[in-house]
Design an enzyme around this catalytic site. Structure first.
Site, PDB file in Angstrom:
ATOM      1  N   GLU A 170      15.811   3.058  57.807  1.00 30.74           N
ATOM      2  CA  GLU A 170      16.022   3.548  56.439  1.00 30.74           C
ATOM      3  C   GLU A 170      14.732   4.115  55.841  1.00 30.74           C
ATOM      4  OE1 GLU A 170      18.848   3.634  54.365  1.00 30.74           O
ATOM      5  OE2 GLU A 170      20.024   3.208  56.148  1.00 30.74           O
ATOM      6  N   SER A 197      18.663  -7.534  52.828  1.00 32.17           N
ATOM      7  CA  SER A 197      18.842  -6.487  53.842  1.00 32.17           C
ATOM      8  C   SER A 197      19.876  -5.424  53.483  1.00 32.17           C
ATOM      9  CB  SER A 197      19.218  -7.146  55.180  1.00 32.17           C
ATOM     10  OG  SER A 197      20.498  -7.727  55.077  1.00 32.17           O
ATOM     11  N   LEU A 243       9.049 -18.138  51.509  1.00 27.05           N
ATOM     12  CA  LEU A 243       8.055 -17.233  52.120  1.00 27.05           C
ATOM     13  C   LEU A 243       7.207 -16.522  51.061  1.00 27.05           C
ATOM     14  CD1 LEU A 243      10.209 -15.671  54.997  1.00 27.05           C
ATOM     15  CD2 LEU A 243       8.495 -17.468  55.205  1.00 27.05           C
ATOM     16  N   GLN A 246      22.646 -12.310  60.984  1.00 27.73           N
ATOM     17  CA  GLN A 246      23.193 -11.799  62.257  1.00 27.73           C
ATOM     18  C   GLN A 246      22.154 -11.826  63.384  1.00 27.73           C
ATOM     19  OE1 GLN A 246      25.329  -7.719  63.248  1.00 27.73           O
ATOM     20  NE2 GLN A 246      23.170  -7.293  62.945  1.00 27.73           N
ATOM     21  N   ALA A 249      13.739 -12.314  57.866  1.00 29.99           N
ATOM     22  CA  ALA A 249      14.244 -12.592  56.508  1.00 29.99           C
ATOM     23  C   ALA A 249      14.027 -11.386  55.612  1.00 29.99           C
ATOM     24  CB  ALA A 249      13.527 -13.800  55.916  1.00 29.99           C
ATOM     25  N   ALA A 250      15.064 -11.015  54.886  1.00 31.25           N
ATOM     26  CA  ALA A 250      14.940  -9.907  53.933  1.00 31.25           C
ATOM     27  C   ALA A 250      16.213  -9.814  53.115  1.00 31.25           C
ATOM     28  CB  ALA A 250      14.733  -8.578  54.665  1.00 31.25           C
ATOM     29  N   GLY A 283      14.852 -15.904  58.420  1.00 30.28           N
ATOM     30  CA  GLY A 283      16.157 -15.224  58.303  1.00 30.28           C
ATOM     31  C   GLY A 283      17.071 -15.620  59.453  1.00 30.28           C
ATOM     32  N   ILE A 284      16.895 -16.856  59.953  1.00 31.36           N
ATOM     33  CA  ILE A 284      17.681 -17.300  61.126  1.00 31.36           C
ATOM     34  C   ILE A 284      19.175 -17.382  60.815  1.00 31.36           C
ATOM     35  CG2 ILE A 284      17.466 -19.804  60.681  1.00 31.36           C
ATOM     36  CD1 ILE A 284      16.929 -19.904  63.856  1.00 31.36           C
ATOM     37  N   SER A 334      12.821  -0.898  59.533  1.00 35.03           N
ATOM     38  CA  SER A 334      14.147  -0.269  59.470  1.00 35.03           C
ATOM     39  C   SER A 334      14.084   1.258  59.473  1.00 35.03           C
ATOM     40  CB  SER A 334      14.849  -0.747  58.194  1.00 35.03           C
ATOM     41  OG  SER A 334      15.911   0.101  57.879  1.00 35.03           O
ATOM     42  N   TYR A 338      15.389  -0.641  49.016  1.00 39.42           N
ATOM     43  CA  TYR A 338      15.296  -1.352  50.303  1.00 39.42           C
ATOM     44  C   TYR A 338      14.373  -0.596  51.253  1.00 39.42           C
ATOM     45  CZ  TYR A 338      16.684  -2.829  55.019  1.00 39.42           C
ATOM     46  OH  TYR A 338      16.668  -3.265  56.330  1.00 39.42           O
TER      47      TYR A 338
HETATM   48  P1  NDP Z   1      21.061 -10.536  57.377  1.00 36.07           P
HETATM   49  O1  NDP Z   1      21.232 -10.051  55.990  1.00 36.07           O
HETATM   50  O2  NDP Z   1      22.261 -10.941  58.161  1.00 36.07           O
HETATM   51  O3  NDP Z   1      20.041 -11.784  57.367  1.00 36.07           O
HETATM   52  C1  NDP Z   1      18.852 -11.778  56.649  1.00 36.07           C
HETATM   53  C2  NDP Z   1      18.490 -13.180  56.233  1.00 36.07           C
HETATM   54  O4  NDP Z   1      17.347 -13.098  55.364  1.00 36.07           O
HETATM   55  C3  NDP Z   1      19.557 -13.894  55.412  1.00 36.07           C
HETATM   56  O5  NDP Z   1      20.413 -14.622  56.232  1.00 36.07           O
HETATM   57  C4  NDP Z   1      18.748 -14.809  54.480  1.00 36.07           C
HETATM   58  O6  NDP Z   1      18.645 -16.080  55.056  1.00 36.07           O
HETATM   59  C5  NDP Z   1      17.342 -14.228  54.500  1.00 36.07           C
HETATM   60  N1  NDP Z   1      16.831 -13.849  53.190  1.00 36.07           N
HETATM   61  C6  NDP Z   1      15.618 -14.127  52.753  1.00 36.07           C
HETATM   62  N2  NDP Z   1      15.427 -13.680  51.530  1.00 36.07           N
HETATM   63  C7  NDP Z   1      16.520 -13.071  51.150  1.00 36.07           C
HETATM   64  C8  NDP Z   1      16.901 -12.425  49.953  1.00 36.07           C
HETATM   65  N3  NDP Z   1      16.059 -12.284  48.940  1.00 36.07           N
HETATM   66  N4  NDP Z   1      18.133 -11.935  49.889  1.00 36.07           N
HETATM   67  C9  NDP Z   1      18.991 -12.057  50.924  1.00 36.07           C
HETATM   68  N5  NDP Z   1      18.660 -12.677  52.096  1.00 36.07           N
HETATM   69  C10 NDP Z   1      17.430 -13.173  52.199  1.00 36.07           C
HETATM   70  O7  NDP Z   1      20.224  -9.418  58.172  1.00 36.07           O
HETATM   71  P2  NDP Z   1      20.312  -8.959  59.715  1.00 36.07           P
HETATM   72  O8  NDP Z   1      20.301 -10.149  60.589  1.00 36.07           O
HETATM   73  O9  NDP Z   1      21.371  -7.939  59.861  1.00 36.07           O
HETATM   74  O10 NDP Z   1      18.915  -8.181  59.848  1.00 36.07           O
HETATM   75  C11 NDP Z   1      17.708  -8.879  60.171  1.00 36.07           C
HETATM   76  C12 NDP Z   1      16.525  -8.090  59.657  1.00 36.07           C
HETATM   77  O11 NDP Z   1      16.523  -6.787  60.241  1.00 36.07           O
HETATM   78  C13 NDP Z   1      16.496  -7.873  58.140  1.00 36.07           C
HETATM   79  O12 NDP Z   1      15.161  -7.925  57.731  1.00 36.07           O
HETATM   80  C14 NDP Z   1      17.043  -6.471  57.971  1.00 36.07           C
HETATM   81  O13 NDP Z   1      16.561  -5.863  56.796  1.00 36.07           O
HETATM   82  C15 NDP Z   1      16.489  -5.805  59.218  1.00 36.07           C
HETATM   83  N6  NDP Z   1      17.265  -4.670  59.711  1.00 36.07           N
HETATM   84  C16 NDP Z   1      18.599  -4.831  59.975  1.00 36.07           C
HETATM   85  C17 NDP Z   1      19.343  -3.767  60.443  1.00 36.07           C
HETATM   86  C18 NDP Z   1      20.791  -3.933  60.776  1.00 36.07           C
HETATM   87  O14 NDP Z   1      21.449  -2.908  61.038  1.00 36.07           O
HETATM   88  N7  NDP Z   1      21.325  -5.139  60.820  1.00 36.07           N
HETATM   89  C19 NDP Z   1      18.724  -2.443  60.673  1.00 36.07           C
HETATM   90  C20 NDP Z   1      17.296  -2.424  60.424  1.00 36.07           C
HETATM   91  C21 NDP Z   1      16.607  -3.497  59.953  1.00 36.07           C
HETATM   92  P3  NDP Z   1      18.491 -17.436  54.189  1.00 36.07           P
HETATM   93  O15 NDP Z   1      19.462 -17.331  53.052  1.00 36.07           O
HETATM   94  O16 NDP Z   1      18.842 -18.504  55.174  1.00 36.07           O
HETATM   95  O17 NDP Z   1      17.070 -17.504  53.762  1.00 36.07           O
END
Ligand code: NDP
Length: 329
Positions: free
Chosen positions: A132, A89, A64, A17, A86-87, A13-14, A130, A154
């Site tokens: 959540e 999110s 993954l 954010q 990665a998720a 998930g690089i 999370s 989620y």
């Molecule tokens: P982002 O949504 O900005 O980034 C997550 C990355 O996961 C995406 O850039 C994407 O990268 C990858 N990804 C892989 N599989 C999927 C999919 N099925 N659908 C969408 N994206 C996917 O998240 P954040 O950086 O904000 O958060 C990082 C992690 O922390 C996540 O797991 C999130 O759930 C968790 N989190 C975040 C919080 C927040 O407030 N920001 C709070 C609590 C937990 P690519 O397309 O390159 O594979």
């Protein structure tokens, strides 16, 4: 001569954010970073480019959900640490795509842990858990022992992933830990998330008389923080002797309404521009949630004192600067 080996970290998930800010932090600490993405498109490097670090990272595409690909990648680089960010999110999107969200968010973690177990490698894993998961809480602040009552697909996916991590730690002695992060924001927050949406739309429509800001329930309360500080807690969690789970939060909650009012006041926008739209209201939502960050501060030495309105000041400035830059391009 005594040479210290460079540490290697995988960041899944690089392109998101936290992936960008964590990469910046680990590069400052001299790590070799392998960034994992589903799709190695140029636009997926956007956030890394904004921090001027895209060229310092080895990018790898990996599904993954496919354990053989995960095993091959681990064997190729033998990372010391894996940060699983990665998720899917978005809570809102998870109601529209429950199966995809639950499938990806759970099986991806399981595959990483299974791969580490099968390879028998000495790898530390951080899981992006999370707040959540706690959902319908009856007692605040949330601690790591608060019972979970998830209120969205989620949240259910993150709760399952959380317990899989605990189970692999307890069953196989793996160094795996959950960072239970509360909402955290930054200029690099992905589009569509509440704070980013408010800032992006408001800054861009300051002088547009036809524009209104459409939002859902805004009297709910959340514990908001700042991503560049929260990623430091992720790293700290993998540096202590024994793996454990930690709550990472600011320690207090504010309403979404107060965020809108603050941004509108700063940009001199009338509150009449705010419209509650039923389309943005979720089937179920958390009313109020905030956590206890004292274990992270005491045991990890994590430091965090920012008030979210101070964070908003930074974000408003950055959003305006970005808008002005776009307008001159
Ligand atoms: P982002 O949504 O900005 O980034 C997550 C990355 O996961 C995406 O850039 C994407 O990268 C990858 N990804 C892989 N599989 C999927 C999919 N099925 N659908 C969408 N994206 C996917 O998240 P954040 O950086 O904000 O958060 C990082 C992690 O922390 C996540 O797991 C999130 O759930 C968790 N989190 C975040 C919080 C927040 O407030 N920001 C709070 C609590 C937990 P690519 O397309 O390159 O594979």
């Amino acid at each position: 001569m005594n040479k210290t080996k460079l540490k290697t970290a995988f960041i899944t998930g690089i392109s998101g954010q936290d992936g960008a800010y964590l990469s910046k932090l680990l590069l400052e600490k001299n790590y070799r970073i392998v960034g994992i993405t589903r799709n190695n498109h140029a636009e997926n490097l956007e956030k890394l480019k904004q921090l001027h670090i895209a060229d310092s990272i080895i990018m790898e595409e990996c599904d993954l959900l496919d354990i053989s690909s995960v095993i091959s990648l681990i064997n190729k680089y033998m990372p010391d640490e894996i940060y699983n960010l990665a998720a899917q999110s978005s809570v809102g999107l998870s109601f529209k795509q429950p199966i995809g969200t639950i499938n990806f968010n759970i099986v991806s973690v399981l595959n990483l842990l299974e791969a580490i177990r099968i390879i028998k490698a000495d790898i530390r894993l951080y899981q992006a858990s999370s707040s959540e998961m706690y959902g319908k809480v009856t007692e605040l602040p949330v601690t790591i022992n608060t019972p979970m009552h998830p209120l969205s697909p989620y949240a259910i996916s993150k709760a399952s992933a959380h317990w899989i991590v605990v189970n692999y730690r307890e069953s196989y002695g793996l160094y795996a830990c959950n960072g239970v992060l509360f909402n955290h924001e930054s200029f690099l927050r992905s589009n569509g998330f509440f704070v980013k949406k408010v800032l992006q739309e408001t800054v861009r429509n300051q002088n547009n008389s036809d524009w209104v800001l459409k939002v859902g329930s805004i009297d709910i309360k959340r514990d908001f923080g700042y991503s560049p500080n929260y990623v430091e807690a992720m790293w700290l969690m993998l540096q202590v002797e024994n793996a454990d789970d930690f709550i990472i939060c600011s320690g207090k909650s504010i309403t979404l309404r107060s965020i809108i009012e603050y941004v509108f006041a700063k940009l001199n926008i009338s509150i009449d521009k705010l419209v509650i739209d039923d389309n943005f209201i979720r089937p179920t939502d958390i009313e109020d949630i905030y956590g206890d960050n004292s274990p992270a501060k005491d045991k990890l030495g994590w430091k965090y004192e920012l008030d979210f309105f101070q964070v908003l000041d930074i974000l408003i400035e950055e959003e305006i600067a970005s808008f002005l830059k776009e307008s001159h391009e």
